[in-house]
Design an enzyme around this catalytic site. Structure first.
Site, PDB file in Angstrom:
ATOM      1  N   ASN A   1       0.908  -7.431  14.106  1.00 61.79           N
ATOM      2  CA  ASN A   1       0.797  -7.276  15.560  1.00 61.79           C
ATOM      3  C   ASN A   1      -0.319  -6.308  15.955  1.00 61.79           C
ATOM      4  O   ASN A   1      -0.414  -5.910  17.105  1.00 61.79           O
ATOM      5  CB  ASN A   1       2.127  -6.822  16.161  1.00 61.79           C
ATOM      6  CG  ASN A   1       2.593  -5.470  15.613  1.00 61.79           C
ATOM      7  OD1 ASN A   1       1.862  -4.789  14.889  1.00 61.79           O
ATOM      8  ND2 ASN A   1       3.815  -5.081  15.958  1.00 61.79           N
TER       9      ASN A   1
ATOM     10  N   HIS B   1      -0.792  -3.201  14.744  1.00 57.79           N
ATOM     11  CA  HIS B   1      -0.505  -1.773  14.710  1.00 57.79           C
ATOM     12  C   HIS B   1      -1.247  -1.073  13.578  1.00 57.79           C
ATOM     13  O   HIS B   1      -1.551  -1.681  12.545  1.00 57.79           O
ATOM     14  CB  HIS B   1       1.012  -1.500  14.643  1.00 57.79           C
ATOM     15  CG  HIS B   1       1.664  -1.761  13.315  1.00 57.79           C
ATOM     16  ND1 HIS B   1       2.754  -2.583  13.184  1.00 57.79           N
ATOM     17  CD2 HIS B   1       1.416  -1.294  12.064  1.00 57.79           C
ATOM     18  CE1 HIS B   1       3.146  -2.607  11.921  1.00 57.79           C
ATOM     19  NE2 HIS B   1       2.345  -1.838  11.218  1.00 57.79           N
TER      20      HIS B   1
END
Length: 261
Positions: A136, A138
């Site tokens: 995602n 991160h």
């Protein structure tokens, strides 16, 4: 942002390890920001081999890890402190007292976050920060919607990250949903950032980081604003870039220039 595309995970690890080797030869008392997870393991193995051969020493190195699970003691088998001891620190000549991991079992985690920042500043800042990247986008445990100038703090993990990490925990084992992580602002202060990514599962995140807008929805995209970031990926992780051949051409020219110096 320099993007280096290589054949496979071993080539990625060796290229990244060379950056750490070069830094250590230049400054034996370097400060390293380190990461956990499967991605940096091959890089750590390369550095361990170099240390055992006597090619470099970690005796004067200070290290700061990116993150730690909240609620896990350092000796917990799933803690990142335990991971680092097992996979790296116990195999090189680094002084354990100079290795720092955010304290997931701190009585007052908010105070501990500020103290971690203080320790980084007292050490003179981070020379090289090693990163992986989540599916995602991160970095550390800075999940989507994270503030792009954030400091070390407590973060709630997304469902996606919890699911990705569930494979490391048994069904009846406590799996934390909170963490302490360096902030994006903290990461951005490192003098050099080295991000590794391998495998097709990271391709969308790499594309968003390199080509997308700078956005809190892809925390790694903040690295577009860093003055010295090297993104090292294999062919699979680069597979969704619009023009991977462009980056390969740039790297070939860079290597040709270095060969003449």
């Amino acid at each position: 942002m320099k993007v280096v595309i290589l054949d496979d995970a071993h080539a990625v690890a060796d290229y990244g390890a060379d950056l750490f080797r070069e830094q250590l030869r230049k400054s034996p008392a370097s400060v390293f920001g380190l990461a956990t997870g499967s991605t940096p393991l091959l890089l750590y193995k390369e550095l361990i081999k170099s240390n055992r051969k006597g090619e470099l020493s970690f005796a004067e190195v200070t290290s700061f890890n990116l993150d730690e699970y909240m609620g896990l003691a350092p000796d917990h088998p799933q803690s990142y402190r335990h991971f680092m001891n097992r996979e790296f620190f116990e195999h090189v000549d680094i002084d354990p007292a100079n290795t720092h991991v955010p304290p997931g079992d701190a009585d007052n985690p908010l105070t501990a976050c500020g103290e971690y920042e203080d320790k980084i500043r007292a050490a003179g800042g981070i020379d090289i920060q090693l990163l992986g990247i989540g599916r995602n986008g991160h970095i550390g445990f800075n999940e989507p919607t994270s503030c792009l100038v954030s400091r070390t703090r407590v973060k709630t993990l997304t469902v996606e990250t919890i699911e990705d990490n569930a494979r490391f925990f048994s069904e009846d084992e406590f799996q934390p949903q909170l963490s302490i992580t360096m902030g994006i602002g903290t990461i951005m202060e490192a003098r050099l950032v080295v991000l590794l990514a391998t495998g097709e599962s990271k391709a969308a995140a790499i594309k968003a980081m390199v080509e997308g807008p700078v956005s809190a929805w892809c925390p790694a995209s903040a690295l577009q604003m860093h003055p010295s970031t090297v993104v090292i990926v294999d062919e699979a992780a680069a597979s969704k870039l619009t023009n991977p051949d462009f980056f390969k051409h740039i790297e070939a020219q860079n290597q040709a220039l270095l060969a003449r110096l």
